[in-house]
Write an enzyme that holds these catalytic residues in place. Structure first.
Site, short mmCIF file in Angstrom:
data_model
loop_
_atom_site.label_atom_id
_atom_site.label_comp_id
_atom_site.label_asym_id
_atom_site.label_seq_id
_atom_site.Cartn_x
_atom_site.Cartn_y
_atom_site.Cartn_z
N LYS A 107 37.75 54.31 -19.79
CA LYS A 107 38.36 55.29 -18.88
C LYS A 107 37.27 56.08 -18.15
CE LYS A 107 41.39 59.30 -18.88
NZ LYS A 107 42.30 60.13 -19.64
N GLU A 148 28.57 53.37 -26.29
CA GLU A 148 28.75 52.09 -26.97
C GLU A 148 29.16 51.01 -25.97
OE1 GLU A 148 30.04 54.97 -27.91
OE2 GLU A 148 30.30 55.11 -30.08
N GLY A 159 43.29 58.16 -23.31
CA GLY A 159 42.69 56.91 -23.80
C GLY A 159 43.53 56.23 -24.87
N ARG A 160 44.01 57.01 -25.84
CA ARG A 160 44.77 56.39 -26.94
C ARG A 160 46.21 56.08 -26.57
NH1 ARG A 160 42.95 61.32 -27.88
NH2 ARG A 160 44.38 63.07 -28.19
N GLU A 210 43.46 61.40 -33.91
CA GLU A 210 42.77 61.99 -32.76
C GLU A 210 43.72 62.94 -32.01
OE1 GLU A 210 39.34 59.83 -30.60
OE2 GLU A 210 40.94 59.78 -29.13
N HIS A 231 48.18 44.30 -54.27
CA HIS A 231 47.14 43.85 -55.21
C HIS A 231 45.87 44.66 -55.03
CE1 HIS A 231 49.66 40.41 -56.28
NE2 HIS A 231 50.04 40.49 -55.01
N LYS A 252 28.57 63.08 -30.76
CA LYS A 252 28.02 62.32 -29.63
C LYS A 252 26.77 63.01 -29.10
CE LYS A 252 32.33 60.51 -27.64
NZ LYS A 252 33.22 60.56 -26.48
O1 F6P Z 1 35.23 59.32 -28.42
C1 F6P Z 1 36.60 59.31 -28.35
C2 F6P Z 1 37.10 58.71 -27.07
O2 F6P Z 1 36.94 59.61 -26.03
C3 F6P Z 1 38.56 58.29 -27.21
O3 F6P Z 1 39.43 59.31 -27.00
C4 F6P Z 1 38.64 57.20 -26.21
O4 F6P Z 1 39.76 56.40 -26.44
C5 F6P Z 1 37.34 56.48 -26.47
O5 F6P Z 1 36.43 57.52 -26.73
C6 F6P Z 1 36.85 55.60 -25.36
O6 F6P Z 1 36.67 56.29 -24.17
P1 F6P Z 1 36.48 55.54 -22.80
O7 F6P Z 1 37.71 54.73 -22.53
O8 F6P Z 1 36.29 56.61 -21.79
O9 F6P Z 1 35.28 54.65 -22.91
#
Ligand code: F6P
Length: 553
Positions: A210, A216, A271-272, A357, A388, A516
Protein backbone atom coordinates in the site's frame (compact mmCIF):
# COMPACT_ATOMS: atom_id res chain seq x y z
CA UNK A 1 -2.13 13.96 27.87
CA UNK A 2 -5.78 13.58 28.80
CA UNK A 3 -6.72 12.29 32.26
CA UNK A 4 -10.41 11.55 31.79
CA UNK A 5 -11.46 7.89 32.08
CA UNK A 6 -13.26 5.91 29.41
CA UNK A 7 -16.97 5.52 29.98
CA UNK A 8 -17.41 1.81 29.14
CA UNK A 9 -17.29 0.47 32.69
CA UNK A 10 -19.78 3.03 33.93
CA UNK A 11 -22.46 2.09 31.42
CA UNK A 12 -25.62 0.59 33.00
CA UNK A 13 -25.39 -2.59 30.89
CA UNK A 14 -21.76 -3.13 31.95
CA UNK A 15 -22.77 -2.87 35.60
CA UNK A 16 -25.61 -5.34 35.04
CA UNK A 17 -23.27 -7.72 33.24
CA UNK A 18 -20.86 -7.57 36.17
CA UNK A 19 -23.63 -8.64 38.50
CA UNK A 20 -24.90 -11.24 36.05
CA UNK A 21 -21.40 -12.68 35.71
CA UNK A 22 -21.37 -13.36 39.48
CA UNK A 23 -24.58 -15.32 39.13
CA UNK A 24 -23.53 -17.37 36.14
CA UNK A 25 -19.78 -17.85 36.38
CA UNK A 26 -20.02 -21.04 38.39
CA UNK A 27 -22.87 -22.59 36.46
CA UNK A 28 -21.88 -25.53 34.28
CA UNK A 29 -23.09 -25.60 30.70
CA UNK A 30 -24.46 -29.08 31.33
CA UNK A 31 -27.01 -27.43 33.65
CA UNK A 32 -27.73 -24.70 31.13
CA UNK A 33 -28.57 -27.30 28.49
CA UNK A 34 -30.76 -29.23 30.91
CA UNK A 35 -32.74 -26.17 31.91
CA UNK A 36 -33.20 -24.92 28.34
CA UNK A 37 -34.56 -27.71 26.14
CA UNK A 38 -34.52 -25.57 22.96
CA UNK A 39 -31.08 -24.15 23.59
CA UNK A 40 -29.67 -25.22 20.22
CA UNK A 41 -32.57 -23.54 18.38
CA UNK A 42 -32.46 -20.51 20.64
CA UNK A 43 -28.73 -20.01 20.26
CA UNK A 44 -28.03 -20.79 16.64
CA UNK A 45 -28.33 -18.68 13.51
CA UNK A 46 -28.73 -20.12 10.03
CA UNK A 47 -27.86 -17.69 7.26
CA UNK A 48 -27.36 -18.53 3.58
CA UNK A 49 -25.02 -21.54 3.60
CA UNK A 50 -23.70 -20.90 7.10
CA UNK A 51 -24.79 -22.04 10.50
CA UNK A 52 -23.51 -20.53 13.71
CA UNK A 53 -24.22 -22.58 16.81
CA UNK A 54 -23.31 -20.56 19.89
CA UNK A 55 -25.28 -22.64 22.37
CA UNK A 56 -22.08 -24.11 23.84
CA UNK A 57 -21.28 -20.83 25.58
CA UNK A 58 -21.56 -19.83 29.20
CA UNK A 59 -24.60 -17.71 28.58
CA UNK A 60 -28.32 -17.52 29.19
CA UNK A 61 -31.00 -15.51 27.38
CA UNK A 62 -30.29 -12.77 29.90
CA UNK A 63 -26.59 -12.69 29.00
CA UNK A 64 -27.37 -12.07 25.35
CA UNK A 65 -29.97 -9.48 26.24
CA UNK A 66 -27.49 -7.60 28.43
CA UNK A 67 -24.68 -7.85 25.90
CA UNK A 68 -27.01 -6.46 23.22
CA UNK A 69 -27.96 -3.70 25.64
CA UNK A 70 -24.26 -2.94 26.03
CA UNK A 71 -23.81 -2.83 22.25
CA UNK A 72 -26.69 -0.37 22.01
CA UNK A 73 -25.34 1.78 24.81
CA UNK A 74 -22.01 1.87 22.97
CA UNK A 75 -23.79 3.02 19.82
CA UNK A 76 -22.95 -0.01 17.69
CA UNK A 77 -25.89 0.37 15.25
CA UNK A 78 -24.96 4.00 14.60
CA UNK A 79 -21.28 3.09 14.26
CA UNK A 80 -22.12 0.47 11.63
CA UNK A 81 -23.91 3.13 9.61
CA UNK A 82 -21.00 5.50 10.03
CA UNK A 83 -18.63 2.94 8.56
CA UNK A 84 -20.87 2.02 5.62
CA UNK A 85 -21.62 5.63 4.75
CA UNK A 86 -17.97 6.60 4.66
CA UNK A 87 -17.51 8.81 7.68
CA UNK A 88 -13.87 9.29 8.60
CA UNK A 89 -14.03 6.76 11.42
CA UNK A 90 -10.29 6.13 11.22
CA UNK A 91 -9.90 9.31 13.25
CA UNK A 92 -6.16 9.16 13.95
CA UNK A 93 -5.38 9.02 10.25
CA UNK A 94 -8.36 11.11 9.10
CA UNK A 95 -9.61 8.42 6.73
CA UNK A 96 -12.83 6.72 5.74
CA UNK A 97 -13.00 2.93 6.11
CA UNK A 98 -14.51 1.63 2.91
CA UNK A 99 -13.41 -1.92 2.23
CA UNK A 100 -17.13 -2.74 2.11
CA UNK A 101 -17.43 -0.55 -1.01
CA UNK A 102 -14.89 -2.76 -2.79
CA UNK A 103 -17.27 -5.69 -2.64
CA UNK A 104 -20.57 -3.89 -3.01
CA UNK A 105 -22.80 -4.27 -6.06
CA UNK A 106 -20.59 -2.87 -8.79
CA UNK A 107 -23.52 -1.71 -10.87
CA UNK A 108 -24.87 0.58 -8.18
CA UNK A 109 -23.45 3.86 -6.90
CA UNK A 110 -21.84 3.81 -3.45
CA UNK A 111 -22.17 7.35 -2.23
CA UNK A 112 -20.34 8.37 0.87
CA UNK A 113 -20.94 11.30 3.22
CA UNK A 114 -18.60 13.59 1.31
CA UNK A 115 -21.02 13.24 -1.58
CA UNK A 116 -18.63 11.19 -3.70
CA UNK A 117 -19.57 8.00 -5.49
CA UNK A 118 -16.55 5.73 -5.05
CA UNK A 119 -17.78 3.12 -7.51
CA UNK A 120 -16.41 4.52 -10.78
CA UNK A 121 -12.80 4.18 -9.60
CA UNK A 122 -13.46 0.78 -8.00
CA UNK A 123 -15.16 -0.43 -11.17
CA UNK A 124 -12.24 0.76 -13.30
CA UNK A 125 -9.72 -1.05 -11.09
CA UNK A 126 -11.77 -4.26 -11.07
CA UNK A 127 -12.03 -4.08 -14.83
CA UNK A 128 -8.25 -3.69 -15.03
CA UNK A 129 -7.78 -6.74 -12.77
CA UNK A 130 -10.16 -8.77 -14.92
CA UNK A 131 -8.41 -7.77 -18.16
CA UNK A 132 -5.01 -8.52 -16.73
CA UNK A 133 -5.85 -11.89 -15.20
CA UNK A 134 -7.75 -12.95 -18.34
CA UNK A 135 -4.78 -11.92 -20.47
CA UNK A 136 -2.35 -13.94 -18.35
CA UNK A 137 -4.61 -17.01 -18.38
CA UNK A 138 -5.24 -16.85 -22.11
CA UNK A 139 -1.58 -16.29 -22.91
CA UNK A 140 -2.36 -12.87 -24.40
CA UNK A 141 0.12 -11.41 -21.92
CA UNK A 142 3.38 -13.31 -21.82
CA UNK A 143 6.90 -13.00 -20.52
CA UNK A 144 9.55 -11.19 -22.55
CA UNK A 145 10.49 -14.25 -24.59
CA UNK A 146 6.88 -14.90 -25.56
CA UNK A 147 6.41 -17.81 -23.20
CA UNK A 148 3.19 -17.81 -21.13
CA UNK A 149 3.47 -17.10 -17.42
CA UNK A 150 3.50 -20.25 -15.32
CA UNK A 151 4.39 -18.69 -11.95
CA UNK A 152 3.31 -15.61 -10.07
CA UNK A 153 5.14 -14.30 -7.01
CA UNK A 154 3.36 -11.89 -4.69
CA UNK A 155 5.93 -9.87 -2.77
CA UNK A 156 4.30 -8.13 0.18
CA UNK A 157 3.94 -8.40 3.94
CA UNK A 158 1.19 -8.06 6.57
CA UNK A 159 -2.08 -7.13 4.90
CA UNK A 160 -0.38 -7.21 1.52
CA UNK A 161 0.45 -10.88 2.04
CA UNK A 162 -1.66 -12.61 4.69
CA UNK A 163 -5.07 -12.01 3.09
CA UNK A 164 -4.28 -13.09 -0.48
CA UNK A 165 -2.01 -15.86 0.80
CA UNK A 166 -4.76 -17.30 3.01
CA UNK A 167 -7.36 -17.04 0.24
CA UNK A 168 -5.18 -18.49 -2.54
CA UNK A 169 -4.38 -21.41 -0.28
CA UNK A 170 -8.03 -21.81 0.73
CA UNK A 171 -9.24 -21.82 -2.88
CA UNK A 172 -6.55 -24.05 -4.34
CA UNK A 173 -9.21 -26.61 -5.26
CA UNK A 174 -10.33 -24.09 -7.93
CA UNK A 175 -6.81 -23.11 -8.99
CA UNK A 176 -5.92 -22.68 -12.62
CA UNK A 177 -2.79 -24.08 -14.16
CA UNK A 178 -0.49 -21.49 -12.69
CA UNK A 179 1.68 -21.57 -9.55
CA UNK A 180 1.34 -18.79 -7.02
CA UNK A 181 4.07 -18.04 -4.49
CA UNK A 182 4.19 -15.58 -1.63
CA UNK A 183 7.36 -13.96 -0.39
CA UNK A 184 6.99 -11.79 2.68
CA UNK A 185 9.85 -12.21 5.14
CA UNK A 186 12.98 -10.12 4.82
CA UNK A 187 14.86 -13.24 5.90
CA UNK A 188 16.75 -14.13 2.71
CA UNK A 189 15.62 -17.74 3.09
CA UNK A 190 12.15 -16.74 1.97
CA UNK A 191 13.11 -15.25 -1.37
CA UNK A 192 16.02 -17.66 -1.91
CA UNK A 193 13.91 -20.80 -1.57
CA UNK A 194 11.25 -19.32 -3.84
CA UNK A 195 13.56 -18.10 -6.61
CA UNK A 196 15.18 -21.53 -6.76
CA UNK A 197 11.93 -22.95 -8.10
CA UNK A 198 11.39 -20.31 -10.76
CA UNK A 199 12.17 -19.70 -14.39
CA UNK A 200 12.64 -15.94 -15.02
CA UNK A 201 11.14 -16.21 -18.49
CA UNK A 202 7.81 -17.43 -17.15
CA UNK A 203 7.58 -15.64 -13.79
CA UNK A 204 5.48 -12.61 -13.01
CA UNK A 205 6.23 -10.59 -9.87
CA UNK A 206 3.53 -8.54 -8.14
CA UNK A 207 4.99 -6.00 -5.72
CA UNK A 208 2.13 -5.49 -3.29
CA UNK A 209 2.53 -2.63 -0.88
CA UNK A 210 0.00 0.00 0.00
CA UNK A 211 2.68 2.48 1.05
CA UNK A 212 5.46 1.18 -1.20
CA UNK A 213 7.85 2.10 1.60
CA UNK A 214 7.80 -1.18 3.52
CA UNK A 215 11.38 -2.23 4.02
CA UNK A 216 10.88 -5.97 3.77
CA UNK A 217 8.86 -5.72 0.57
CA UNK A 218 11.23 -3.34 -1.16
CA UNK A 219 14.26 -5.42 -0.20
CA UNK A 220 12.63 -8.55 -1.60
CA UNK A 221 11.51 -6.68 -4.71
CA UNK A 222 15.05 -5.43 -5.40
CA UNK A 223 16.45 -8.93 -4.92
CA UNK A 224 13.89 -10.35 -7.34
CA UNK A 225 14.71 -7.66 -9.90
CA UNK A 226 18.44 -8.35 -9.61
CA UNK A 227 17.85 -12.10 -10.00
CA UNK A 228 15.74 -11.43 -13.07
CA UNK A 229 18.35 -9.21 -14.71
CA UNK A 230 21.17 -11.57 -13.82
CA UNK A 231 19.37 -14.30 -15.71
CA UNK A 232 20.24 -12.44 -18.90
CA UNK A 233 17.05 -10.46 -19.36
CA UNK A 234 17.41 -6.93 -20.61
CA UNK A 235 16.09 -4.09 -18.41
CA UNK A 236 13.48 -3.38 -21.09
CA UNK A 237 11.94 -6.74 -20.13
CA UNK A 238 11.33 -5.60 -16.56
CA UNK A 239 7.99 -3.97 -17.30
CA UNK A 240 6.58 -7.26 -18.56
CA UNK A 241 7.59 -9.16 -15.41
CA UNK A 242 7.14 -6.64 -12.60
CA UNK A 243 3.80 -5.12 -11.77
CA UNK A 244 2.71 -3.36 -8.59
CA UNK A 245 -0.32 -2.85 -6.40
CA UNK A 246 0.01 0.33 -4.40
CA UNK A 247 -1.62 3.57 -3.35
CA UNK A 248 1.79 5.21 -3.77
CA UNK A 249 2.10 5.50 -7.53
CA UNK A 250 5.18 7.78 -7.50
CA UNK A 251 7.24 5.33 -5.41
CA UNK A 252 6.12 2.35 -7.48
CA UNK A 253 7.10 4.20 -10.64
CA UNK A 254 10.42 5.14 -9.07
CA UNK A 255 11.09 1.45 -8.44
CA UNK A 256 10.70 0.95 -12.17
CA UNK A 257 7.17 -0.35 -12.60
CA UNK A 258 5.50 1.09 -15.70
CA UNK A 259 2.61 3.34 -14.72
CA UNK A 260 0.08 1.27 -16.67
CA UNK A 261 1.21 -1.78 -14.65
CA UNK A 262 0.38 -0.21 -11.31
CA UNK A 263 -2.89 -1.33 -9.81
CA UNK A 264 -4.18 1.32 -7.52
CA UNK A 265 -5.97 1.25 -4.27
CA UNK A 266 -6.94 3.99 -1.96
CA UNK A 267 -6.04 5.24 1.50
CA UNK A 268 -9.59 4.38 2.63
CA UNK A 269 -8.68 0.69 2.36
CA UNK A 270 -6.74 -0.48 5.40
CA UNK A 271 -3.87 -2.91 4.71
CA UNK A 272 -5.46 -5.76 6.65
CA UNK A 273 -8.79 -5.13 4.90
CA UNK A 274 -7.31 -5.00 1.42
CA UNK A 275 -7.65 -8.48 -0.06
CA UNK A 276 -10.85 -7.24 -1.72
CA UNK A 277 -8.89 -4.61 -3.65
CA UNK A 278 -6.20 -5.12 -6.28
CA UNK A 279 -4.14 -6.64 -3.45
CA UNK A 280 -6.31 -9.65 -4.38
CA UNK A 281 -4.75 -9.75 -7.86
CA UNK A 282 -2.88 -12.94 -6.95
CA UNK A 283 -6.27 -14.45 -6.05
CA UNK A 284 -7.73 -13.53 -9.45
CA UNK A 285 -4.61 -14.96 -11.12
CA UNK A 286 -4.89 -18.15 -9.08
CA UNK A 287 -8.57 -18.93 -9.57
CA UNK A 288 -9.75 -16.57 -12.29
CA UNK A 289 -11.55 -13.27 -12.04
CA UNK A 290 -15.03 -14.86 -11.88
CA UNK A 291 -14.16 -16.76 -8.73
CA UNK A 292 -12.61 -13.60 -7.28
CA UNK A 293 -15.88 -11.79 -7.86
CA UNK A 294 -17.78 -14.64 -6.16
CA UNK A 295 -15.53 -14.07 -3.16
CA UNK A 296 -16.51 -10.39 -3.21
CA UNK A 297 -20.19 -11.35 -3.54
CA UNK A 298 -20.00 -13.55 -0.44
CA UNK A 299 -18.44 -10.73 1.56
CA UNK A 300 -21.06 -8.31 0.27
CA UNK A 301 -23.86 -10.65 1.36
CA UNK A 302 -22.32 -10.72 4.85
CA UNK A 303 -22.05 -6.91 4.78
CA UNK A 304 -25.79 -6.70 4.15
CA UNK A 305 -26.48 -9.16 6.96
CA UNK A 306 -24.28 -7.14 9.34
CA UNK A 307 -25.83 -3.83 8.37
CA UNK A 308 -29.48 -4.84 8.43
CA UNK A 309 -29.97 -7.69 10.91
CA UNK A 310 -31.08 -6.92 14.48
CA UNK A 311 -28.16 -7.24 16.86
CA UNK A 312 -29.46 -10.36 18.63
CA UNK A 313 -29.56 -12.31 15.34
CA UNK A 314 -26.53 -10.73 13.77
CA UNK A 315 -23.73 -13.28 13.36
CA UNK A 316 -20.69 -10.96 13.60
CA UNK A 317 -22.28 -9.03 16.46
CA UNK A 318 -23.02 -12.19 18.45
CA UNK A 319 -19.45 -13.43 17.92
CA UNK A 320 -18.08 -10.05 18.96
CA UNK A 321 -20.24 -9.86 22.08
CA UNK A 322 -19.26 -13.35 23.16
CA UNK A 323 -15.62 -12.31 22.85
CA UNK A 324 -16.31 -9.29 25.09
CA UNK A 325 -18.08 -11.55 27.62
CA UNK A 326 -15.07 -13.85 27.97
CA UNK A 327 -12.41 -11.19 27.71
CA UNK A 328 -13.85 -8.57 30.05
CA UNK A 329 -15.90 -10.61 32.48
CA UNK A 330 -14.33 -14.08 32.59
CA UNK A 331 -10.82 -12.68 32.14
CA UNK A 332 -9.89 -14.89 29.17
CA UNK A 333 -6.59 -13.94 27.53
CA UNK A 334 -6.86 -15.71 24.23
CA UNK A 335 -9.18 -17.27 21.73
CA UNK A 336 -8.51 -20.20 19.46
CA UNK A 337 -9.55 -20.43 15.82
CA UNK A 338 -9.69 -24.08 14.81
CA UNK A 339 -10.73 -24.82 11.23
CA UNK A 340 -11.41 -28.49 10.56
CA UNK A 341 -10.53 -27.74 6.99
CA UNK A 342 -6.99 -28.07 5.70
CA UNK A 343 -7.72 -25.45 3.05
CA UNK A 344 -8.20 -22.93 5.87
CA UNK A 345 -4.77 -23.65 7.28
CA UNK A 346 -3.77 -19.99 7.17
CA UNK A 347 -7.01 -18.59 8.56
CA UNK A 348 -5.66 -18.34 12.14
CA UNK A 349 -2.56 -16.39 11.08
CA UNK A 350 -4.65 -14.15 8.82
CA UNK A 351 -7.00 -13.46 11.74
CA UNK A 352 -4.07 -12.72 14.01
CA UNK A 353 -3.30 -9.62 12.00
CA UNK A 354 -6.95 -8.76 11.32
CA UNK A 355 -7.85 -8.92 15.00
CA UNK A 356 -4.68 -8.12 16.94
CA UNK A 357 -3.54 -5.24 14.73
CA UNK A 358 -7.08 -3.83 14.86
CA UNK A 359 -7.95 -4.18 18.52
CA UNK A 360 -4.57 -4.52 20.22
CA UNK A 361 -4.88 -0.97 21.53
CA UNK A 362 -4.63 0.64 24.96
CA UNK A 363 -6.25 4.03 24.46
CA UNK A 364 -9.73 4.97 23.32
CA UNK A 365 -10.51 6.89 20.18
CA UNK A 366 -10.07 10.08 22.21
CA UNK A 367 -6.77 8.98 23.69
CA UNK A 368 -7.96 8.01 27.18
CA UNK A 369 -6.14 5.04 28.66
CA UNK A 370 -8.54 2.10 28.89
CA UNK A 371 -9.27 0.53 32.27
CA UNK A 372 -10.41 -2.79 30.78
CA UNK A 373 -8.81 -5.42 28.60
CA UNK A 374 -9.06 -5.07 24.84
CA UNK A 375 -8.18 -7.54 22.05
CA UNK A 376 -7.76 -11.20 22.84
CA UNK A 377 -4.69 -13.09 21.65
CA UNK A 378 -5.70 -15.04 18.54
CA UNK A 379 -4.11 -18.38 17.81
CA UNK A 380 -4.93 -21.79 16.40
CA UNK A 381 -4.26 -24.42 13.77
CA UNK A 382 -6.32 -26.88 11.84
CA UNK A 383 -8.16 -29.81 13.39
CA UNK A 384 -7.60 -32.67 13.69
CA UNK A 385 -3.90 -31.75 13.94
CA UNK A 386 -4.49 -29.53 16.98
CA UNK A 387 -6.04 -32.46 18.83
CA UNK A 388 -2.64 -34.13 18.88
CA UNK A 389 -0.85 -30.99 19.97
CA UNK A 390 -2.47 -28.40 22.25
CA UNK A 391 -5.94 -29.80 22.89
CA UNK A 392 -4.69 -31.38 26.13
CA UNK A 393 -4.50 -27.86 27.55
CA UNK A 394 -8.01 -27.04 26.34
CA UNK A 395 -9.41 -30.15 27.99
CA UNK A 396 -7.50 -30.27 31.25
CA UNK A 397 -5.48 -27.08 31.55
CA UNK A 398 -6.37 -24.28 33.94
CA UNK A 399 -7.28 -21.57 31.45
CA UNK A 400 -10.54 -20.52 29.93
CA UNK A 401 -10.03 -20.44 26.17
CA UNK A 402 -13.05 -19.73 24.00
CA UNK A 403 -12.65 -21.36 20.60
CA UNK A 404 -14.28 -21.17 17.18
CA UNK A 405 -14.59 -24.49 15.39
CA UNK A 406 -15.20 -24.28 11.64
CA UNK A 407 -15.95 -27.02 9.12
CA UNK A 408 -17.56 -27.66 5.76
CA UNK A 409 -20.63 -29.88 5.57
CA UNK A 410 -19.47 -31.15 2.17
CA UNK A 411 -15.90 -32.00 1.32
CA UNK A 412 -14.49 -30.77 -1.97
CA UNK A 413 -12.63 -34.01 -2.51
CA UNK A 414 -14.80 -36.66 -0.92
CA UNK A 415 -12.24 -39.42 -0.76
CA UNK A 416 -13.12 -42.53 1.21
CA UNK A 417 -13.99 -42.07 4.88
CA UNK A 418 -11.92 -38.93 5.44
CA UNK A 419 -14.69 -36.38 5.73
CA UNK A 420 -16.89 -38.48 7.98
CA UNK A 421 -13.95 -39.06 10.29
CA UNK A 422 -13.05 -35.37 10.24
CA UNK A 423 -16.59 -34.32 11.13
CA UNK A 424 -16.89 -36.97 13.83
CA UNK A 425 -13.81 -35.48 15.48
CA UNK A 426 -15.04 -31.93 14.92
CA UNK A 427 -18.32 -32.64 16.69
CA UNK A 428 -16.81 -34.84 19.39
CA UNK A 429 -14.29 -32.23 20.47
CA UNK A 430 -16.80 -29.47 21.16
CA UNK A 431 -19.00 -32.00 22.94
CA UNK A 432 -16.07 -33.11 25.09
CA UNK A 433 -15.10 -29.51 25.80
CA UNK A 434 -18.50 -28.65 27.12
CA UNK A 435 -19.36 -31.89 28.91
CA UNK A 436 -16.06 -32.87 30.41
CA UNK A 437 -16.01 -35.94 32.61
CA UNK A 438 -16.99 -35.77 36.27
CA UNK A 439 -15.28 -37.69 39.06
CA UNK A 440 -18.18 -40.15 39.15
CA UNK A 441 -18.11 -40.71 35.41
CA UNK A 442 -14.35 -41.14 35.42
CA UNK A 443 -14.59 -43.62 38.30
CA UNK A 444 -17.31 -45.58 36.53
CA UNK A 445 -15.22 -45.93 33.36
CA UNK A 446 -12.22 -47.06 35.40
CA UNK A 447 -14.33 -49.61 37.25
CA UNK A 448 -15.59 -50.91 33.95
CA UNK A 449 -12.02 -51.39 32.79
CA UNK A 450 -11.50 -53.78 35.72
CA UNK A 451 -8.93 -51.80 37.72
CA UNK A 452 -8.76 -52.44 41.47
CA UNK A 453 -9.80 -49.70 43.89
CA UNK A 454 -6.34 -48.59 44.88
CA UNK A 455 -5.26 -48.16 41.28
CA UNK A 456 -8.50 -46.33 40.52
CA UNK A 457 -8.02 -43.77 43.29
CA UNK A 458 -4.45 -43.13 42.15
CA UNK A 459 -5.28 -42.48 38.52
CA UNK A 460 -8.68 -40.88 39.07
CA UNK A 461 -7.66 -37.18 39.29
CA UNK A 462 -5.89 -37.52 35.95
CA UNK A 463 -9.01 -38.85 34.27
CA UNK A 464 -11.33 -36.00 35.26
CA UNK A 465 -12.22 -33.30 32.72
CA UNK A 466 -13.85 -30.13 34.04
CA UNK A 467 -15.59 -29.34 30.73
CA UNK A 468 -17.47 -26.02 30.55
CA UNK A 469 -15.06 -24.72 27.88
CA UNK A 470 -16.97 -22.44 25.51
CA UNK A 471 -16.98 -22.99 21.78
CA UNK A 472 -18.75 -21.65 18.71
CA UNK A 473 -19.41 -24.07 15.90
CA UNK A 474 -19.53 -22.66 12.39
CA UNK A 475 -20.66 -24.95 9.59
CA UNK A 476 -20.54 -23.82 5.97
CA UNK A 477 -21.94 -25.98 3.21
CA UNK A 478 -18.79 -26.14 1.11
CA UNK A 479 -15.63 -24.09 0.81
CA UNK A 480 -16.77 -22.02 -2.18
CA UNK A 481 -15.35 -18.57 -2.93
CA UNK A 482 -18.73 -17.11 -1.90
CA UNK A 483 -18.76 -18.84 1.48
CA UNK A 484 -15.13 -17.97 2.09
CA UNK A 485 -15.84 -14.30 1.34
CA UNK A 486 -18.74 -14.40 3.79
CA UNK A 487 -16.61 -16.01 6.51
CA UNK A 488 -13.83 -13.46 6.18
CA UNK A 489 -16.29 -10.55 6.25
CA UNK A 490 -17.96 -12.15 9.27
CA UNK A 491 -14.68 -11.96 11.18
CA UNK A 492 -13.93 -8.44 9.94
CA UNK A 493 -17.27 -7.24 11.30
CA UNK A 494 -16.87 -9.15 14.55
CA UNK A 495 -13.60 -7.25 15.06
CA UNK A 496 -15.32 -3.98 14.17
CA UNK A 497 -18.14 -4.60 16.66
CA UNK A 498 -15.64 -5.31 19.44
CA UNK A 499 -13.63 -2.21 18.56
CA UNK A 500 -16.77 -0.09 18.92
CA UNK A 501 -17.57 -1.53 22.34
CA UNK A 502 -14.00 -1.02 23.53
CA UNK A 503 -14.13 2.46 21.98
CA UNK A 504 -11.00 1.88 19.90
CA UNK A 505 -9.92 3.01 16.49
CA UNK A 506 -9.64 -0.46 14.93
CA UNK A 507 -8.17 0.94 11.74
CA UNK A 508 -4.82 2.39 12.70
CA UNK A 509 -1.65 0.56 13.80
CA UNK A 510 0.71 3.00 15.47
CA UNK A 511 2.09 0.20 17.61
CA UNK A 512 4.12 -1.21 14.74
CA UNK A 513 6.14 1.98 14.27
CA UNK A 514 8.58 1.93 17.20
CA UNK A 515 10.27 -1.35 16.31
CA UNK A 516 10.54 -0.23 12.68
CA UNK A 517 12.37 2.99 13.57
CA UNK A 518 14.74 1.25 16.01
CA UNK A 519 15.56 -1.33 13.33
CA UNK A 520 16.66 1.49 11.01
CA UNK A 521 19.14 2.75 13.61
CA UNK A 522 20.54 -0.73 14.27
CA UNK A 523 20.73 -1.50 10.56
CA UNK A 524 23.13 1.43 10.11
CA UNK A 525 25.14 0.33 13.14
CA UNK A 526 25.59 -3.15 11.66
CA UNK A 527 27.51 -1.64 8.76
CA UNK A 528 30.94 -2.16 10.31
CA UNK A 529 32.67 -4.26 12.97
CA UNK A 530 33.20 -1.44 15.48
CA UNK A 531 31.50 -2.09 18.84
CA UNK A 532 28.65 0.28 19.64
CA UNK A 533 28.44 2.27 22.87
CA UNK A 534 24.80 3.29 22.53
CA UNK A 535 21.49 1.53 23.47
CA UNK A 536 20.59 -0.14 26.76
CA UNK A 537 22.92 -2.73 28.23
CA UNK A 538 21.21 -5.80 26.80
CA UNK A 539 20.71 -4.51 23.25
CA UNK A 540 24.26 -3.12 23.22
CA UNK A 541 25.63 -6.46 24.39
CA UNK A 542 23.67 -8.33 21.74
CA UNK A 543 24.68 -5.98 18.92
CA UNK A 544 28.33 -6.29 19.88
CA UNK A 545 28.05 -10.07 20.24
CA UNK A 546 26.59 -10.28 16.77
CA UNK A 547 29.25 -7.99 15.32
CA UNK A 548 32.02 -9.96 16.91
CA UNK A 549 30.69 -13.37 15.93
CA UNK A 550 29.69 -12.44 12.39
CA UNK A 551 33.02 -10.76 11.69
CA UNK A 552 34.72 -14.04 12.64
CA UNK A 553 32.92 -15.92 9.87
O1 F6P B 1 3.71 -2.90 9.74
C1 F6P B 1 2.36 -3.11 9.68
C2 F6P B 1 1.79 -2.78 8.34
O2 F6P B 1 1.70 -1.40 8.19
C3 F6P B 1 0.43 -3.43 8.15
O3 F6P B 1 -0.60 -2.72 8.69
C4 F6P B 1 0.37 -3.57 6.67
O4 F6P B 1 -0.60 -4.51 6.30
C5 F6P B 1 1.77 -4.03 6.38
O5 F6P B 1 2.56 -3.29 7.28
C6 F6P B 1 2.24 -3.84 4.97
O6 F6P B 1 2.18 -2.51 4.56
P1 F6P B 1 2.30 -2.10 3.05
O7 F6P B 1 1.17 -2.72 2.30
O8 F6P B 1 2.22 -0.61 3.04
O9 F6P B 1 3.61 -2.60 2.53
Amino acid sequence: MTISTPRLKSLPAWQKLKQHYKEISNVHMRELFTSQPDRFDDFSIAWQELLLDYSKNRITEETIQLLVELANECGLPEAIERMFTGEKINNTEGREVLHTALRSNINKPYNIVSGDDVMPEIRAELEKMKDFSDAVHSGRTTGYTGKPFTSVVNIGIGGSDLGPHMVVNALQYYQKDIDIYFVSNVDDADIAKTLKKLDPETTLFIISSKTFTTWETLTNAHTARKWFLQSGADSSALSKHFIAVSSNVPEATAFGVAEENIFEFWDWVGGRYSLWSAIGLSIALAVGYDKFSELLAGAHAMDKHFRTTPLEKNIPVILGLLGIWYDNFFGADSQAIIPYDQYLEYLPSYLQQADMESNGKRVTRNGEEVDYNTGLIVWGTTGTNGQHAYFQLLHQGTRLIPADFLAAVESLNDIGEHHRLLIANFLAQTEALIRGKTVDEARASLEESGLDNEAIEKILPHKVFPGNQPTNTIFYQKLTPFNLGALIAMYEHKIFAQGIIWDLNSFDQWGVELGKSLAKIIYDELDDNEPVTTHGQSTRGLINYFKQKSSMI
